[in-house]
Design an enzyme around this catalytic site. Structure first.
Site: not given
Length: 255
Positions: A5-6, A8, A12, A14, A125, A138
């Site tokens: 299950l992903i 987003g 991009g 996702g 990130s 962020y």
């Protein structure tokens, strides 16, 4: 093959992950706030899932059936100096990038724990380990996400659940271009903002990140932290080698 299950998955990174995992033969459950954006993806299920909405998460997990792997990818960013960033924007990023990821993990973990297997993959990130100016909110949300992921690795490993954190650097996903910007021409931080493209360093593609995610999922014993691409490896290595008692920036700022 795994049932993945992903979150987003509409664009991009996702979307690239959904395509790569489908190509490799996995059962892919793609989710997004608007499932119509998933219509052209060659996946097994397309579900509505808003990571900031508990009812939405509960319905999606119920409808998904058995989930072997969660790829927690949904997230956004902003561009603003910390001195003036609207605090409601910081709150929004944490609700989406951090609490949203934990909310979905909480939803899939009981079944994984009872089954004695599962894999949580968080798309973080390099900014979960270092910071860049003007992208501080962020980075803060990703540092918090990495703390959550590492804690989950300790708490759930006993039950057979694996945890991985994938760490790309700059990605040509369009996320930065879509980001809200709170810096105008007269802002004292404008010269710093103008240097942001150079500070972000070499850019990799969403497909490169997706390949890293897919390979991580397919490893029997995946590492906790996985840099996505050579630029991320270089930046994280520089951060590790730098002194801890002073601010770090890769590359140096000149202003």
């Amino acid at each position: 093959m795994s049932s993945v299950l992903i979150t987003g998955a509409s664009k991009g990174i996702g979307r690239a992950i959904a395509l790569e995992l489908s190509r490799r033969g996995h059962r892919v459950i793609a989710t997004a706030r608007d499932p119509q954006t998933l219509a052209d993806l060659p996946v097994d299920q397309r579900l509505r899932l808003d990571v900031t909405d508990q009812d939405s998460v509960d319905r999606a997990i119920r409808d998904a059936g058995e989930v072997d792997v969660l790829v927690s990818n949904a997230g956004e960013t902003v561009r603003a100096p910390l001195e003036t960033v609207p605090l409601d924007e910081v709150d929004r990023l944490f609700r989406l990038n951090t609490l949203g990821a934990l909310r979905v993990a909480q939803a899939v973990l009981p079944a994984m724990r009872e089954r004695g297997s599962g894999h949580l993959v968080f798309v973080s990130s390099i900014q979960g380990r270092l910071v860049l100016p003007i992208i501080g909110p962020y980075a803060a949300s990703k540092w918090a996400l990495e703390a959550i992921a590492e804690t989950l690795a300790i708490e759930t490993g006993h039950f057979g659940v694996k945890v991985s954190v994938v760490q790309p650097g700059a990605v040509s996903s369009g996320g930065g271009e879509r980001a809200k910007v709170f810096v105008d021409d007269n802002d004292p931080y404008a010269p710093l903002y103008a240097q942001l493209p150079a500070l972000r360093g070499e850019v990799v593609t969403p497909e490169e990140v997706a390949a890293t995610v897919a390979t991580t999922i397919e490893q029997p014993a995946p590492p906790l932290r996985v840099p996505a691409g050579a630029p991320a490896e270089k930046a994280l290595r520089a951060r590790k080698e730098a002194p801890e008692n002073e601010p770090f920036l890769f590359p140096d700022i000149d202003w």
